[in-house]
Design an enzyme around this catalytic site. Structure first.
Site, mmCIF file in Angstrom:
data_model
loop_
_atom_site.group_PDB
_atom_site.id
_atom_site.type_symbol
_atom_site.label_atom_id
_atom_site.label_comp_id
_atom_site.label_asym_id
_atom_site.label_seq_id
_atom_site.Cartn_x
_atom_site.Cartn_y
_atom_site.Cartn_z
ATOM 1 C CG HIS A 308 38.220 29.020 40.091
ATOM 2 N ND1 HIS A 308 37.922 27.670 40.028
ATOM 3 C CD2 HIS A 308 38.674 29.221 41.352
ATOM 4 C CE1 HIS A 308 38.170 27.103 41.197
ATOM 5 N NE2 HIS A 308 38.644 28.019 42.020
ATOM 6 C CD GLU A 309 41.556 31.608 41.905
ATOM 7 O OE1 GLU A 309 41.233 31.779 43.103
ATOM 8 O OE2 GLU A 309 41.844 30.484 41.443
HETATM 9 ZN ZN LIG Z 1 39.261 27.972 44.022
#
Ligand SMILES: [Zn+2]
Length: 870
Positions: A308-309
């Site tokens: 996600h990051e």
């Molecule tokens: Zn995020």
């Protein structure tokens, strides 16, 4: 706009006149290890242009003391230009140089520059966290996402430390007690994305390289850090493996070389959220460094966060939303990619879509049924609004809707659109239309109607199958009824399931179709014998609540655990026996949970399904969410007259499954934790005590430190542990985690003194750091202590406004959400909540929103209890 807030209009006006050329920021944290020093020296030099010479503007800064402000060589009177939150810039020239020197405060709330002292070795650790607007707690700036600029950081810190920031450091100079790290200028980024991490961090280094299409080689130095006292538990290999898989995958799909040089991932203490996508310097909550055994679901969840990051490096960091209205542009996308990339990048986590369907979407459904829900593209008037919108809509619903979009335009067009979007808007800021333009260009479909239906409206639709048969039991009509306003176009799959020779419920037919309007016929099903089960939204393509026809619901009551996935066409997947993880089964669990929450299935029926089939759930992530949901159902959805009986049944079930689970398995650990969650009876508590003191044993179950604390919490909440015993456990585990858990256990003791101490330490004092505030609140609120905590309902409502006014928003949000009397599920509590809302129409909108959401949970609980009592 008064105080710390900043409105959209102010930001828009400022962006219209100001263009930032560069920031140079020097932070002196060389005395950080001295707890007597509450502040550090911050010096900022901003070079910027103003389109309207002669105009007035302001910079943002939250600092206890400003030493000097110099604009274009002129020293300004600090008392005149600084009001505690802003620095007024009286007359701007076409080009300006602003220098602000301030004493900024170390944070104890995780907002700004957080300072933490490790109880294990006394070492001090620092890290920053800014989103949405806390960089101004560390240096003077223009705090809004669309005023991007290159940042050059210089940090003076103790000589024995390491310092990390967004860019690589070019030089370290100085002798003696302090050294100065000079970092390279960053690419143009937003203030909220800047970061500094400093301390004697343990570091593991690695390297990633990749040949680009033009023949050049991209080199990315990698680092992963954690506190020294956690080094023995740090599985950096696994973290870096996922990191490299992700970098391979995103380069292949995004076709834009990683733009921020190196890639550090820092696991930091007392972090408020999961992680933050600072370019080149991602920060994670250090609970992702596992001190004790956790299940595969925890590793999967961490891999999801890593990806996600990483997706944010492109979506969010390279291309950033203009204002917080379009927060979804980055969060929905990153949330979607967190799951998508787990499969696409070839990680070992194959259950990503099961977890998404079962856990992530539950967050979205809950949030989307609050009266405070909002469209995915939100109306964010100011920073307080922004702070509350890191929610189930912006993340989970947005990601669900992107999953639907991929089903609608196809993955190829979707990624081609993303590639065009990155190239066109690199280092810039965007709004919704920019993304739609890119997707339309590549997908060739008009997305305006789709966007209007999905992104610019709120609420969840319900899809219900309507089945009629002839005398021979053949389907004469199968239709999908859609409820909820507005109706939307849904691309869905409909699965028909029957029992096979082994007794498994397996899909025999799958129809994919577009559902539109109130009723859509599934023409292809006509003439087929009535199946055992009709599953709408099979394969989880769209975002909706799914209901069942009576016949299908009856099948689930007796056979939910028999549901199995069809073999994948290419032979891949998670396996297909009833012992294998199954998306269909996860969807069925999700649907019956929604029925229970909606007061359409009595809690006893839901718990009956858990008692019968949870023991057979092979996906440990699904199992753990069943445990959580069962605990919630017991605490707030059960008819109070039956609570004790249900609780005992769940604890007995936990005990039985614990003894049946394979020794040393994840399932064994999950059931042991669930036993701790449900144990109330003396013999169950005795068993936990035996496991703690070694007189009891379960083959293969390692009663490690984290499990010990969960047993102690169960004993404490039942009054079966003493403060002296908890102190002894802390002595055994004298760590930050131990301190938090001991605090929670003390607050959970069922005595008026324990409740008063927890309440006072949080509400009447601002001394505790964020992590201990959280622990006190978690301990205070125990479902089995309703009589004891009832007295705090009135003080809660009395304290709301002052808490909101006086505490940082992060702490205020925890107090408002955490101390709400949610276990006082009575009409009286509902009336008290309504009375507060009626009497405070002008309270801060963000505060009202939180109270309205708590009220809605309570009203829902009362409806569910009523259903269960019938
Ligand atoms: Zn995020």
């Amino acid at each position: 706009m008064p105080g710390k807030n900043l409105s959209r209009e102010e930001a828009r006006d400022r962006a219209a006149t100001i263009r930032v050329e560069s920031y140079r920021v020097h932070l002196d944290v060389s005395a950080a290890a001295d707890p007597g020093r509450p502040t550090f020296r911050s010096t900022t030099r901003i070079s910027f242009d103003c389109a309207e010479p002669g105009a007035t503007s302001f910079a943002d800064l939250l600092a206890p003391e400003v030493l000097s402000v110099e604009l274009n060589g002129l020293a300004l009177d600090v008392a005149e230009v600084f009001d505690g939150t802003r620095v007024t810039l009286p007359v701007l020239a076409a080009h300006n140089e602003l220098t602000v020197v301030a004493e900024c405060a170390y944070s104890r709330t995780g907002e700004g520059l957080h300072r933490f002292v490790d109880p294990v070795d006394g070492e001090t650790y620092l890290y920053t966290h800014y989103e949405p607007a806390d960089a101004r707690r560390v240096f003077a700036n223009f705090e809004q996402p669309d005023l991007k600029a290159p940042f050059t950081f210089t940090v003076t810190a103790p000589a024995a430390w390491d310092v990390y920031a967004n860019a690589v450091h070019e030089r370290v100079s100085g002798e003696g007690a302090a050294r100065t790290w000079e970092f390279a200028p960053t690419r143009p980024i937003s203030t909220y994305l800047t970061a500094v991490v400093a301390g004697p961090y343990h570091v593991v280094r690695d390297h990633y390289s990749r040949e680009l299409p033009d023949g050049t080689v991209l080199e990315i130095p990698l680092a992963a850090t954690c506190r020294r006292s956690l080094a023995a538990h740090f599985d950096a290999d696994e973290i870096l493996t996922v990191t490299k898989q992700g970098l391979d995958y995103f380069h292949q799909e995004f076709d834009y070389p990683y733009p921020f040089g190196k890639y550090d991932q820092c696991f930091v203490p007392e972090y408020n959220i999961g992680a933050m996508e600072n370019p080149g310097c991602v920060t994670f909550r250090e609970e992702f460094v596992f001190r004790s055994k956790v299940t595969e679901a925890a590793y999967e969840s961490r891999a999801n966060v890593i990806l996600h990051e990483m997706a944010h490096m492109w979506f969010g960091d390279l291309v950033t939303m203009k204002w917080w209205d379009d927060l979804w542009l980055k969060e929905s996308f990153a949330d979607f990619m967190g799951s998508y990339a787990q499969i696409g990048a070839g990680t070992r986590y194959r259950s990503a879509w099961i977890t998404f369907a079962n856990r992530r979407k539950a967050w979205a459904y809950r949030q989307d049924q609050f009266p405070t829900t909002h469209p995915i593209t939100a109306d964010i008037r100011d920073l307080e609004d922004a702070k509350l919108n890191f929610d189930g809509i912006t993340y989970a619903k947005g990601a669900s809707v992107l999953k639907q979009l991929v089903a609608y335009v196809g993955p190829a067009a979707f990624f081609e659109g993303a590639r065009a979007y990155f190239k066109k808007h690199a280092f810039g800021n965007t709004v919704l239309d920019d993304l739609l333009d890119a997707l339309e260009e590549t997908g060739g479909r008009d997305l305006r109607a789709w966007s209007a239906a999905w992104l610019q409206t709120s609420g969840v639709n319900t899809l219900t199958p309507e089945v009629t048969c002839d005398a021979e039991g053949r389907i004469t009509e199968l239709a999908v009824r859609q409820d909820g306003a507005p109706l939307r176009p849904h691309r869905i799959a409909v699965g028909l399931y029957d029992r096979d020779a082994d007794g498994a419920l397996r899909r025999t037919d799958r129809y994919e179709l577009d559902v539109a309007g109130e009723r859509t016929a599934v023409a292809a099903a006509v003439g087929r014998p009535l199946p055992a089960l009709v599953l709408l939204n099979d394969d989880d393509l769209t975002y909706c609540k799914v209901r069942f026809d009576e016949h299908s619901l009856e099948t689930l009551r007796t056979g939910l655990g028999d549901l199995a996935d069809a073999p994948a066409a290419d032979g891949t997947g998670t396996g297909t026996g009833t012992g294998a993880p199954s998306l269909a089964r996860a969807l069925a669990w999700s649907a019956v949970w929604n029925l229970t929450r909606d007061g359409l299935m009595p809690t006893r029926d839901y718990l009956d399904l858990v008692l019968r089939f949870a023991g057979r759930e092979s996906d440990v992530g699904v199992l753990q969410s069943l445990h959580q949901q069962a605990a919630t159902a017991l605490a707030v959805y059960a008819d109070p007259a039956h609570r004790d009986g249900y609780g005992t049944a769940l604890a007995e079930c936990a005990l039985r499954e614990l003894s049946l689970a394979a020794p040393g398995s994840d399932h064994q650990l999950a059931w042991a934790r669930f036993l701790a969650d449900t144990a109330e009876r003396a013999d169950h508590l005795q068993l936990l005590r035996g496991l703690l003191d070694g007189t009891g044993r379960i083959d293969g179950l390692d009663v490690d430190q984290e499990l010990r604390w969960s047993f102690w919490l169960a004993l404490a909440a039942q009054g079966a542990a003493t403060p002296a015993e908890l102190a002894a456990e802390l002595a055994r585990d004298h760590t930050a985690s131990g301190r938090r858990q001991q605090t929670q256990c003390l607050a959970a003791l069922p005595t008026p003194g324990a409740k008063a101490a927890a309440w006072t330490s949080v509400v009447d004092s601002d001394e505790l750091p964020n992590a201990l505030v959280e622990a006190q609140i978690a301990g205070f609120n125990q479902p089995g202590q309703r009589e004891l905590t009832a007295a705090y309902a009135a003080p809660y409502f009395e304290a709301l406004e002052s808490v909101w006014a006086e505490r940082s928003i992060e702490i205020a949000m925890r107090i408002v959400g955490g101390f709400f009397p949610r276990y006082q599920t009575t009409p009286d509590t509902l009336a008290a909540t309504d009375a507060w809302l009626a009497a405070h129409p002008d309270a801060a909108p963000a505060l009202r929103r939180l109270v309205l959401e708590c009220r809605d949970d309570l009203a829902r609980a009362l409806r569910a209890q009523e259903c269960d009592a019938r």
